[in-house]
Design an enzyme around this catalytic site. Structure first.
Site, mmCIF file in Angstrom:
data_model
loop_
_atom_site.group_PDB
_atom_site.id
_atom_site.type_symbol
_atom_site.label_atom_id
_atom_site.label_comp_id
_atom_site.label_asym_id
_atom_site.label_seq_id
_atom_site.Cartn_x
_atom_site.Cartn_y
_atom_site.Cartn_z
ATOM 1 N N ILE A 37 5.007 -102.299 -22.610
ATOM 2 C CA ILE A 37 5.047 -103.373 -23.438
ATOM 3 C C ILE A 37 4.491 -103.178 -24.880
ATOM 4 C CG2 ILE A 37 4.770 -105.928 -24.211
ATOM 5 C CD1 ILE A 37 4.933 -106.437 -20.907
ATOM 6 N N CYS B 79 -2.572 -105.663 -22.563
ATOM 7 C CA CYS B 79 -3.206 -104.910 -21.227
ATOM 8 C C CYS B 79 -3.318 -106.036 -20.304
ATOM 9 C CB CYS B 79 -4.736 -104.742 -21.796
ATOM 10 S SG CYS B 79 -5.535 -105.975 -22.568
ATOM 11 N N PRO B 80 -3.365 -105.619 -19.071
ATOM 12 C CA PRO B 80 -3.407 -106.584 -18.053
ATOM 13 C C PRO B 80 -4.551 -107.217 -17.793
ATOM 14 C CG PRO B 80 -3.907 -104.342 -17.082
ATOM 15 C CD PRO B 80 -3.542 -104.145 -18.521
ATOM 16 N N THR C 135 0.844 -112.309 -25.473
ATOM 17 C CA THR C 135 1.968 -112.771 -24.457
ATOM 18 C C THR C 135 1.542 -111.936 -23.086
ATOM 19 O OG1 THR C 135 3.006 -110.723 -25.062
ATOM 20 C CG2 THR C 135 3.772 -112.634 -26.357
ATOM 21 N N SER C 136 0.365 -111.644 -22.920
ATOM 22 C CA SER C 136 -0.070 -110.903 -21.706
ATOM 23 C C SER C 136 -0.580 -112.105 -20.475
ATOM 24 C CB SER C 136 -1.060 -110.003 -22.130
ATOM 25 O OG SER C 136 -0.548 -108.727 -21.545
ATOM 26 N N ARG C 137 -1.733 -112.311 -20.661
ATOM 27 C CA ARG C 137 -2.291 -113.296 -19.472
ATOM 28 C C ARG C 137 -3.240 -113.979 -20.331
ATOM 29 N NH1 ARG C 137 1.722 -112.061 -16.963
ATOM 30 N NH2 ARG C 137 1.616 -111.384 -15.027
ATOM 31 N N ASP D 145 1.776 -117.455 -25.739
ATOM 32 C CA ASP D 145 2.704 -117.449 -24.651
ATOM 33 C C ASP D 145 1.978 -117.747 -23.273
ATOM 34 O OD1 ASP D 145 5.540 -117.493 -23.769
ATOM 35 O OD2 ASP D 145 5.318 -115.532 -22.901
ATOM 36 N N GLU E 49 -2.888 -122.310 -17.312
ATOM 37 C CA GLU E 49 -1.317 -122.573 -17.364
ATOM 38 C C GLU E 49 -0.759 -123.124 -15.835
ATOM 39 O OE1 GLU E 49 0.128 -118.880 -18.893
ATOM 40 O OE2 GLU E 49 1.243 -118.808 -16.836
ATOM 41 N N HIS F 102 4.961 -119.290 -21.365
ATOM 42 C CA HIS F 102 5.179 -118.033 -20.561
ATOM 43 C C HIS F 102 6.536 -117.553 -20.621
ATOM 44 C CE1 HIS F 102 2.765 -115.540 -17.519
ATOM 45 N NE2 HIS F 102 3.813 -114.662 -18.084
HETATM 46 P P1 NAI Z 1 1.446 -101.406 -18.223
HETATM 47 O O1 NAI Z 1 0.750 -101.222 -16.936
HETATM 48 O O2 NAI Z 1 2.641 -100.374 -18.749
HETATM 49 O O3 NAI Z 1 0.568 -101.138 -19.397
HETATM 50 C C1 NAI Z 1 -0.697 -101.884 -19.645
HETATM 51 C C2 NAI Z 1 -1.718 -101.011 -20.229
HETATM 52 O O4 NAI Z 1 -2.858 -101.737 -20.487
HETATM 53 C C3 NAI Z 1 -2.097 -99.457 -19.903
HETATM 54 O O5 NAI Z 1 -1.804 -98.667 -20.789
HETATM 55 C C4 NAI Z 1 -3.515 -99.588 -19.413
HETATM 56 O O6 NAI Z 1 -4.399 -98.318 -19.598
HETATM 57 C C5 NAI Z 1 -4.076 -100.562 -20.388
HETATM 58 N N1 NAI Z 1 -5.265 -101.176 -19.941
HETATM 59 C C6 NAI Z 1 -5.817 -101.332 -18.681
HETATM 60 N N2 NAI Z 1 -7.072 -101.936 -18.787
HETATM 61 C C7 NAI Z 1 -7.409 -102.060 -20.250
HETATM 62 C C8 NAI Z 1 -8.449 -102.334 -20.844
HETATM 63 N N3 NAI Z 1 -9.668 -102.651 -20.085
HETATM 64 N N4 NAI Z 1 -8.670 -102.426 -22.161
HETATM 65 C C9 NAI Z 1 -7.419 -101.811 -22.654
HETATM 66 N N5 NAI Z 1 -6.201 -101.572 -22.257
HETATM 67 C C10 NAI Z 1 -6.158 -101.591 -20.933
HETATM 68 O O7 NAI Z 1 1.924 -102.860 -18.536
HETATM 69 P P2 NAI Z 1 3.177 -103.645 -19.282
HETATM 70 O O8 NAI Z 1 4.358 -103.523 -18.473
HETATM 71 O O9 NAI Z 1 3.032 -102.998 -20.816
HETATM 72 O O10 NAI Z 1 2.505 -105.001 -19.354
HETATM 73 C C11 NAI Z 1 1.207 -105.454 -19.917
HETATM 74 C C12 NAI Z 1 0.952 -106.959 -19.463
HETATM 75 O O11 NAI Z 1 2.030 -107.927 -19.973
HETATM 76 C C13 NAI Z 1 1.237 -107.283 -18.086
HETATM 77 O O12 NAI Z 1 -0.190 -107.061 -17.429
HETATM 78 C C14 NAI Z 1 1.220 -108.582 -17.912
HETATM 79 O O13 NAI Z 1 0.055 -109.471 -17.823
HETATM 80 C C15 NAI Z 1 1.997 -108.929 -18.996
HETATM 81 N N6 NAI Z 1 3.421 -109.615 -19.058
HETATM 82 C C16 NAI Z 1 3.714 -110.742 -19.519
HETATM 83 C C17 NAI Z 1 5.073 -111.205 -19.534
HETATM 84 C C18 NAI Z 1 5.291 -112.520 -20.081
HETATM 85 O O14 NAI Z 1 6.293 -113.133 -19.787
HETATM 86 N N7 NAI Z 1 4.654 -113.125 -21.182
HETATM 87 C C19 NAI Z 1 5.797 -110.499 -18.847
HETATM 88 C C20 NAI Z 1 5.490 -109.282 -18.302
HETATM 89 C C21 NAI Z 1 4.232 -108.865 -18.534
#
Ligand code: NAI
Length: 326
Positions: free
Chosen positions: A154, A201-202, A228-230, A255, A260, A292
């Site tokens: 993302i 980030c997650p 938009t993450s958590r 978001d 929530e 969300h």
């Molecule tokens: P991804 O796994 O492809 O990327 C996450 C990135 O965060 C990775 O590059 C990882 O190295 C980095 N990361 C991990 N720990 C970290 C830290 N301590 N500091 C900085 N960076 C760190 O995940 P993706 O697909 O990009 O999704 C990211 C987040 O978006 C998900 O974990 C989820 O929480 C959220 N999400 C929200 C949605 C929504 O509807 N609002 C829908 C889908 C995902």
């Protein structure tokens, strides 16, 4: 296979119902979230299927294991709501690692631009035929710097869009991606130099409240924050304190929110709001809160249904579980 599908909404049925027939699986749609009161509904099921606000705790996992449920199928990429340690050796946890990073990134940009140009207020005003512009002034994004925290799927989609708008990008990630043509910085430097901070980030122990009193104090005055993450990436109380001072944030788009569960995805419009923190956040004119919905596009929903049922099939047919959370 029989699957107990928790937290069902009408839009879940749209894709899951026809697809489950193709796969020959029986899905029991349950409106409630998975919890200690509803777990028994999964009796005789091979798997449960949950979304982001079902809290899959150790007691729930133990009960599912006792009931011989074999797997937890997540309709999400994030798995911070599942006690993975407790599930080890008892239940498989299968997720949808990627369904549409663009859906979330496009939504993040939409909410950034909305809060910047005060579209959320303009919409309400013009419907009342109040055509004044006072209070709606925004900032050009072109030429400004966006700090992207987390450069996974993302985050990278976000970088592509923001670059298209003429923004400079600074990135922070615990695992910088050497193949990505982007300038990485340490977190305090990113915060000090960014006009927009956007979280991708997650949620982990390390990222819990990554935006807190200290990191807010490291931000530029007049910054935009997008989450938009958590929800728990942001310390809501610290955010409120900063918003009250009205020095740091020009706009905040959320978001997600750390408390929530039980509120987002529900119609609470007839209820007395019990969450004072959320109510306070709602009260700021420069804060835009959505429920969300970053993932919520037709393409993403279709992909979620497809990968979830593929995960079920891999389990059913004893294939390698490529989307297992380890
Ligand atoms: P991804 O796994 O492809 O990327 C996450 C990135 O965060 C990775 O590059 C990882 O190295 C980095 N990361 C991990 N720990 C970290 C830290 N301590 N500091 C900085 N960076 C760190 O995940 P993706 O697909 O990009 O999704 C990211 C987040 O978006 C998900 O974990 C989820 O929480 C959220 N999400 C929200 C949605 C929504 O509807 N609002 C829908 C889908 C995902």
């Amino acid at each position: 296979m029989k699957i107990a599908f928790y937290g069902t909404k009408s839009y879940d049925r749209l894709w899951f119902e026809p697809l489950s027939k193709e796969y020959g699986y029986r899905i029991f749609f349950i409106e409630n979230l998975l919890d200690e009161d509803t777990v028994d509904l999964a009796k005789d099921c091979d798997a449960v299927c949950v979304f982001v606000n079902d809290q899959v705790t150790k007691p729930i996992i133990d009960k599912l294991h006792e009931m011989r449920v074999k797997a937890i199928l997540l309709r999400s990429a994030g798995y911070n709501h599942v006690d993975i340690k407790a599930a080890k050796g008892k239940l498989h946890v299968l997720r949808v690692p990627s369904y549409s990073p663009e859906a979330v990134a496009e939504f993040a940009v939409a909410s950034l631009l909305s809060v910047n140009r005060r579209l959320h207020r303009a919409y309400v005003r013009t419907r009342e035929f109040n055509m004044k512009l006072d209070g709606l002034i925004g900032t050009d994004m072109c030429g400004k710097t966006a700090g992207v925290i987390g450069t996974g799927r993302i985050g990278q989609a976000m970088i592509r869009i923001l670059r298209g708008m003429g923004m400079e990008i600074l990135a922070y990630d615990v695992y910088p991606n050497p193949d990505l043509d982007v300038k990485y910085a340490e977190l305090p430097d990113l915060l000090a130099q960014s006009d927009v901070v956007t979280l991708h980030c997650p949620l982990t122990k390390e990222t819990h409240h990554i935006i807190n009193k200290k990191t807010i104090s490291q931000m530029k005055k007049g910054v935009y924050l997008v989450n938009t993450s958590r929800g728990a990436l942001v310390d809501s109380q610290a955010l409120i304190e900063a918003l009250k001072k009205n020095e740091t944030f020009l706009g905040v788009a959320l978001d997600v929110y750390e408390e929530e569960d039980g509120i987002f995805y529900e119609d609470c419009s007839e209820d007395i709001v019990k969450d004072d923190v959320l109510a306070r956040l709602m009260s700021f004119p420069n804060v835009l809160i959505t429920s969300h919905q970053g993932f919520f596009t037709k393409e993403a929903l279709k992909a979620i249904a497809l990968v979830t049922l593929e995960n079920a099939k891999m389990l059913d047919e004893g294939m390698e579980l490529v989307n297992e959370v380890l």
